[in-house]
Every structure is written in C-alpha cells, then in structure tokens.
Design a protein around this motif. Structure first.
Motif, PDB file in Angstrom:
ATOM      1  N   LEU A 129      12.577   4.561 -13.047  1.00  0.00           N
ATOM      2  CA  LEU A 129      12.263   3.315 -12.356  1.00  0.00           C
ATOM      3  C   LEU A 129      12.581   2.073 -13.187  1.00  0.00           C
ATOM      4  N   TYR A 130      13.024   2.258 -14.419  1.00  0.00           N
ATOM      5  CA  TYR A 130      13.445   1.133 -15.251  1.00  0.00           C
ATOM      6  C   TYR A 130      14.966   0.928 -15.200  1.00  0.00           C
ATOM      7  N   GLN A 131      15.668   1.807 -14.502  1.00  0.00           N
ATOM      8  CA  GLN A 131      17.117   1.670 -14.365  1.00  0.00           C
ATOM      9  C   GLN A 131      17.397   0.913 -13.070  1.00  0.00           C
ATOM     10  N   ARG A 132      17.991  -0.264 -13.151  1.00  0.00           N
ATOM     11  CA  ARG A 132      18.218  -1.036 -11.924  1.00  0.00           C
ATOM     12  C   ARG A 132      19.182  -0.273 -11.012  1.00  0.00           C
ATOM     13  N   ASN A 133      18.731  -0.017  -9.787  1.00  0.00           N
ATOM     14  CA  ASN A 133      19.507   0.781  -8.842  1.00  0.00           C
ATOM     15  C   ASN A 133      19.226   0.238  -7.448  1.00  0.00           C
ATOM     16  N   VAL A 134      20.074  -0.692  -7.013  1.00  0.00           N
ATOM     17  CA  VAL A 134      19.870  -1.376  -5.728  1.00  0.00           C
ATOM     18  C   VAL A 134      19.981  -0.402  -4.559  1.00  0.00           C
ATOM     19  N   ASP A 135      20.940   0.515  -4.597  1.00  0.00           N
ATOM     20  CA  ASP A 135      21.114   1.469  -3.498  1.00  0.00           C
ATOM     21  C   ASP A 135      19.882   2.358  -3.331  1.00  0.00           C
ATOM     22  N   LYS A 136      19.389   2.870  -4.443  1.00  0.00           N
ATOM     23  CA  LYS A 136      18.190   3.719  -4.390  1.00  0.00           C
ATOM     24  C   LYS A 136      16.992   2.918  -3.886  1.00  0.00           C
ATOM     25  N   ALA A 137      16.898   1.663  -4.305  1.00  0.00           N
ATOM     26  CA  ALA A 137      15.794   0.799  -3.860  1.00  0.00           C
ATOM     27  C   ALA A 137      15.844   0.599  -2.349  1.00  0.00           C
ATOM     28  N   LYS A 138      17.035   0.387  -1.809  1.00  0.00           N
ATOM     29  CA  LYS A 138      17.174   0.215  -0.355  1.00  0.00           C
ATOM     30  C   LYS A 138      16.794   1.486   0.387  1.00  0.00           C
ATOM     31  N   GLU A 139      17.152   2.621  -0.175  1.00  0.00           N
ATOM     32  CA  GLU A 139      16.780   3.905   0.444  1.00  0.00           C
ATOM     33  C   GLU A 139      15.265   4.047   0.535  1.00  0.00           C
ATOM     34  N   LEU A 140      14.582   3.706  -0.557  1.00  0.00           N
ATOM     35  CA  LEU A 140      13.124   3.817  -0.573  1.00  0.00           C
ATOM     36  C   LEU A 140      12.476   2.856   0.423  1.00  0.00           C
ATOM     37  N   ASN A 173       0.825  -1.211   0.000  1.00  0.00           N
ATOM     38  CA  ASN A 173       0.000   0.000   0.000  1.00  0.00           C
ATOM     39  C   ASN A 173       0.860   1.263   0.000  1.00  0.00           C
ATOM     40  N   ASP A 174       2.169   1.096   0.095  1.00  0.00           N
ATOM     41  CA  ASP A 174       3.110   2.214   0.059  1.00  0.00           C
ATOM     42  C   ASP A 174       3.794   2.220  -1.311  1.00  0.00           C
ATOM     43  N   GLU A 175       3.608   3.306  -2.067  1.00  0.00           N
ATOM     44  CA  GLU A 175       4.186   3.353  -3.414  1.00  0.00           C
ATOM     45  C   GLU A 175       5.705   3.310  -3.391  1.00  0.00           C
ATOM     46  N   LYS A 176       6.327   3.724  -2.279  1.00  0.00           N
ATOM     47  CA  LYS A 176       7.791   3.644  -2.205  1.00  0.00           C
ATOM     48  C   LYS A 176       8.280   2.207  -2.225  1.00  0.00           C
ATOM     49  N   VAL A 177       7.504   1.306  -1.611  1.00  0.00           N
ATOM     50  CA  VAL A 177       7.859  -0.117  -1.636  1.00  0.00           C
ATOM     51  C   VAL A 177       7.758  -0.641  -3.072  1.00  0.00           C
ATOM     52  N   ARG A 178       6.686  -0.272  -3.756  1.00  0.00           N
ATOM     53  CA  ARG A 178       6.504  -0.732  -5.133  1.00  0.00           C
ATOM     54  C   ARG A 178       7.590  -0.163  -6.046  1.00  0.00           C
ATOM     55  N   GLN A 179       7.946   1.088  -5.815  1.00  0.00           N
ATOM     56  CA  GLN A 179       9.017   1.716  -6.600  1.00  0.00           C
ATOM     57  C   GLN A 179      10.356   1.043  -6.322  1.00  0.00           C
ATOM     58  N   ALA A 180      10.590   0.672  -5.059  1.00  0.00           N
ATOM     59  CA  ALA A 180      11.838  -0.019  -4.707  1.00  0.00           C
ATOM     60  C   ALA A 180      11.953  -1.347  -5.441  1.00  0.00           C
ATOM     61  N   SER A 203      10.574  -2.050  -8.254  1.00  0.00           N
ATOM     62  CA  SER A 203      10.828  -1.745  -9.664  1.00  0.00           C
ATOM     63  C   SER A 203      12.310  -1.487  -9.896  1.00  0.00           C
ATOM     64  N   LEU A 204      12.923  -0.716  -9.004  1.00  0.00           N
ATOM     65  CA  LEU A 204      14.352  -0.401  -9.134  1.00  0.00           C
ATOM     66  C   LEU A 204      15.226  -1.640  -8.935  1.00  0.00           C
ATOM     67  N   ALA A 205      14.709  -2.639  -8.228  1.00  0.00           N
ATOM     68  CA  ALA A 205      15.476  -3.868  -7.989  1.00  0.00           C
ATOM     69  C   ALA A 205      15.288  -4.889  -9.107  1.00  0.00           C
ATOM     70  N   THR A 206      14.429  -4.577 -10.064  1.00  0.00           N
ATOM     71  CA  THR A 206      14.101  -5.520 -11.139  1.00  0.00           C
ATOM     72  C   THR A 206      14.944  -5.259 -12.379  1.00  0.00           C
ATOM     73  N   ASP A 207      15.598  -6.291 -12.846  1.00  0.00           N
ATOM     74  CA  ASP A 207      16.406  -6.212 -14.069  1.00  0.00           C
ATOM     75  C   ASP A 207      15.567  -6.773 -15.225  1.00  0.00           C
ATOM     76  N   ARG A 208      14.918  -5.903 -15.931  1.00  0.00           N
ATOM     77  CA  ARG A 208      14.004  -6.322 -16.993  1.00  0.00           C
ATOM     78  C   ARG A 208      14.738  -6.928 -18.183  1.00  0.00           C
TER      79      ARG A 208
END
Length: 520
Positions: free
Chosen positions: A344-355, A296-303, A305-310
């Motif tokens: 959000l399509y650029q894989r960024n693990v650090d940013k995902a952890k921050e979110l 229910n938190d969009e930051k979790v969903r965004q995180a 997305s950032l952790a996903t390597d499409r």
C-alpha cells in the motif's frame, strides 16, 4: 572657656557623625542601586524569549494533548520518572523504585519537594493524580496508558504502590510521559480543572498567560534540584506565521524558535545563529472517520493509500528532509518496520481505481480534507493529496481551521478526513494501542478491529523484548492494511538558536528541555 571649648568639640563630633551617617546611608543606597543594577543586568541576560508557532490549547496536563500546551506545562509539572538524554529511565519525583513481582511497583519519593503554592508533595498527591487520570469524568487522553492499574496506594508519606491487573511492559515508560504528572488536589478543586492555572513541582512557575500573545514562566526559587534552572524567566511568544518567527530570530527579538526545513536553510549562513536539527519521533498522517461513508469501507481507504505519493510529500512539503514512515517512526530503530516494502506504499493508480470500483465508487467521489491553517506543512500536505487523489476520481476540497477548532475537531471526530501530525512516543504501544485499539484514549477515528486489539494487548503484556518486537511487526502490518490512518512521513525538526544561548540540546524524545539553558 573650657565649657565652651568642650561644647564646640561636642558639636563638631556630632556634626561629623551626621555627615558620616549621611555618607554611609548614601553609600549603602548607592551600593543597593549597584546591586539592583547588577541584578537587573543578570535578569535581562537570563530571560529567554521563545517564538511559539501556536497558542496553548489549555494547561491541564491530564486533559490536553496538544504539543503547543505540552511544551509549556512540561516545564511546570513533573512525574515519577523521566528519560535521560540516552533514553534511559531515571527517577524524577521518585528517588528509587522496586518491582516486588510482575504486577506491582513501589516508588519511594524524594522528600522536601514543594508545589509552587509552598505545600510539600507527598504520596497522597501521587494517588490523587493517577485516580484523576483514570476517572472517566476527567476524560484524560492518557487514561488508556494506565488501564492495567488496579490500585494506587500511599503506604506512607513518601511511598506509593501501584498494583496492576496483569504484567505491563509499557508501565515504566508511560510514567515518563509529559502528561503523567503529579498535581495538587486543592488547586484542581478550586478551579475545577487546570486549563487556565498551573501549580506543579517543576523548575518554572506560571506567572502570566496573555491569550494570543505570550505565556511567561519564572524561576521556581524553591526547586529541589541544586543550581536549576539557570534562567530567571522564559517567555513563550505566540507567532503563528513562520515569516514572523523567521524575522524575530534574525533580529534577536527572540532567542529560539522551531522552523521548517525551508526556513532553516535560509538561516544557514546567518551570523549570530545556530541551526540545530534532529530526527523527530513524529509522523504526518491522514485520518479517516471510519463511521462515515465511504471511509467505513477499508477498500476505499486502501485506494487512497495507493493513490498517495509519499516521497513527493517528503520532497515538496519537507524539502527532502523527511523519511517515509509507518505508525512507528523510523527513529524508534528496531521497533519500526521498513514500510517502503509494503504494497500500500507503492503508488498504483490502476489498482486504486479497481478498489474504488469494488467498493461501489467506479467514478470516485467528492470529499473534504480538514487541516490546521496555522501549520504550513499540514496545508501543503492537504494540497498535495488533493492533487494526487484527483488521479483516481476523488475530488477533495480543503477546509482550513484555527488551532483551537482543530483540536476540538480532532477530539470530537467531526471531520471526515483530517490531516495532522502525531508522535510515536517512546514505546510502540503508543503508536498502535493508544491510537487504534478500540479502547485507546486517542482513538478518535471510531476504528475497531478485534484481531488488532488482541495483537496490541498481547504486545503490551509481553515482557520479552524480542517477542514484543515480533508482535509489533505484525501489528504494524495489520494497521497499514486496515488503513484507518494513512501514515506519511517523519520529518527532521529544526531549531534556530541565538549563539549567546548555551546548554540547549534537543532530543527526539524531548525537544523542549531548558533547565540547563542560560545566556552568556
């Protein structure tokens, strides 16, 4: 002597007549046998066997969105309009139509079209069908397509008028949808719904459905289109395992089947087979129940997305034969945005952890990914996501369920995370309004955003194409940022066809057209 001679002559004539009659009867019988043999040979030649990857989830076109069902009921039912091979709208049950003003459409029906029960189809059937679609009790998956319809009226036996509440740029294209079809009221009332029966106006009639085995369709002898269909019978054989379909197409047990890119590559040099490919309008996705924590938190969903390597999903799951996609598949051309440029399509693990930390999950969390056990691409995608999300502390287990349960899980939003595939349709409104508007018929994610709703409703009402494109660019960027789904990749589709099958051409908007198919 004279009387005796006359008697003998008469006896000879009678005997000859008996012999002649006997020969004639024998010849006629043999001729009939020959004709039957010829017919038998023709029937044998004109039976098309198709290997299906799934059992139909039901045959009610107004209630069942599963592709395993659509591929069958689209041969049985018809709507007012359809797309031709160039994706131009043309009449199907309607021979012509006009638009007196921005909010009304008048359709003139083809005369003499019969349902499979022998009754003529009329304007009253069109009225009934669309009233059924719009009836809340039907719970139709396409009700939101026609939410602007105020009235449907039969002006005479072959004329029907639709009046809309406001201009709708999607109305005609949605009338081409495989579920926006005309059904007979008496059949619905006799059976309560159309899940197990099927009476349409289309080129094929339902003959038999043996669950978990096959569905048989037969030629509609009263079909109103001359010389269609070419086939006498079509058998859809349920073969859930791709290895079974691969073996069946190799040996000639079946004439046609869909395959993954990996399996298609194994058949490239197979004698007696043709491999057809086309860029699909589908995309794979990860859907979240946004009523449930932590989704229910969009930051979790965004995180996530950032952790996903499409690109890895495209390379590994689809053998490189897929393109990274947003909610509007790239095969829709100018309607689709270049999602590879989105943050959000650029894989960024650090940013995902921050979110995740900002959302209150600095150490990640545990969750469950649900997917269909009978679709290898969905299972493989779930496994890749499981590995990729570990990098940000998200520990996911995978739950694989059978197709029928999967459809129920999707429609009831009973999974926290669901991996699946959707179709973009033929208008961007489906990709955005249908799936993500608060009132969208396929919004099973409990997602709601006022600004997004206003955007897609404006897009639907805007008749100017260039202005519509601008609106849908903004709507795509908005839904990617809000991330009720993570949009992954759009794959190529592959169909293996025996080389004695003629007349089959799959299109992105219709990969199941068989009215011109025949076997040589």
């Amino acid at each position: 002597m004279k009387n005796k001679r006359n008697f003998l002559v008469l006896l000879f004539i009678l005997f000859a007549a008996i012999i002649t009659a006997g020969c004639s009867d024998t010849d006629e019988a043999n001729s009939g046998d020959n004709e039957n043999e010829a017919k038998g040979e023709k029937a044998a030649e004109q039976v098309l066997n198709i290997a299906n990857d799934q059992e139909p989830a039901g045959l009610d076109p107004h209630k069942t969105p599963a592709h395993s069902s659509i591929r069958i009921y689209s041969q049985i039912y018809e709507g007012l309009l359809r797309f031709d091979e160039n994706m131009e709208i043309e009449g199907q049950l309607a021979k012509e139509w006009e638009q007196p003003d921005d909010t009304s459409y008048v359709f003139h029906l083809k005369e003499g079209v019969k349902f499979h029960n022998g009754r003529e189809m009329t304007a009253d059937d069109v009225v009934y069908s669309f009233e059924r679609i719009l009836d809340e009790e039907t719970a139709s998956h396409i009700a939101s397509y026609f939410s602007n319809v105020e009235t449907v009226e039969a002006e005479d036996t072959y004329t029907v008028k639709f009046t809309l509440s406001e201009p709708d740029a999607t109305f005609l294209s949605y009338l081409t949808n495989a579920s926006a079809v005309v059904v007979p009221q008496e059949t619905v009332e006799e059976n309560e719904d159309l899940q197990q029966v099927a009476i349409g106006t289309g080129p094929f009639k339902l003959e038999e459905w043996v669950p978990d085995n096959h569905v048989t369709l037969v030629r509609n002898e009263d079909y109103y289109v001359e010389d269609q269909p070419k086939l006498d019978q079509v058998v859809y054989n349920t073969m859930k395992e791709e290895s079974s379909r691969l073996s069946a197409i190799r040996t000639g047990e079946v004439d046609m089947t869909t395959l993954s890119a990996k399996s298609a590559s194994l058949l490239e040099d197979q004698e007696g087979l043709n491999i057809l490919d086309y860029q699909s309008l589908e995309y794979s996705y990860v859907g979240f129940n946004v009523d449930k924590e932590p989704f229910n938190d969009e930051k979790v969903r965004q995180a996530l997305s950032l952790a996903t390597d499409r690109q890895s999903i495209a390379d590994i799951v689809w053998d490189g034969d897929a393109v990274i996609s947003g909610p509007v598949a790239p095969s829709m051309g100018d309607w689709a945005i270049d999602v590879t440029e989105e943050e959000l399509y650029q894989r960024n693990v650090d940013k995902a952890k921050e979110l995740l930390a900002e959302a209150g999950y600095p150490d990640g969390f545990t969750t469950e990914i649900t997917t269909a056990s009978t679709y290898p691409d969905m299972v493989d995608t779930a496994q890749l996501l499981q590995q990729q999300w570990k990098d940000i502390g998200v520990e996911a287990t995978i739950k694989q369920i059978e197709w029928g349960e999967y459809i129920d899980t999707w429609s009831n939003t009973s999974a926290d995370i669901l991996v699946g595939r959707n179709g973009s349709g033929t208008d961007p409104d489906r990709s955005l309004n249908y799936f993500f508007n608060t009132e969208g018929s396929a919004n099973v994610w409990n997602f709601s955003n006022d600004n997004f709703d206003q955007l897609v409703e404006k897009g639907r009402e805007t008749l100017d194409i260039e202005k519509r494109k601008e609106i849908y660019v903004e709507a795509q960027e908005e839904i990617i940022n809000l991330s009720p789904n993570l949009f992954l990749v759009s794959p190529m589709n592959y169909v293996a066809v025996r080389d004695n099958v003629e007349g089959f051409t799959p299109y992105p908007h219709n990969g199941e057209e068989i009215t011109e198919v025949f076997k040589k």
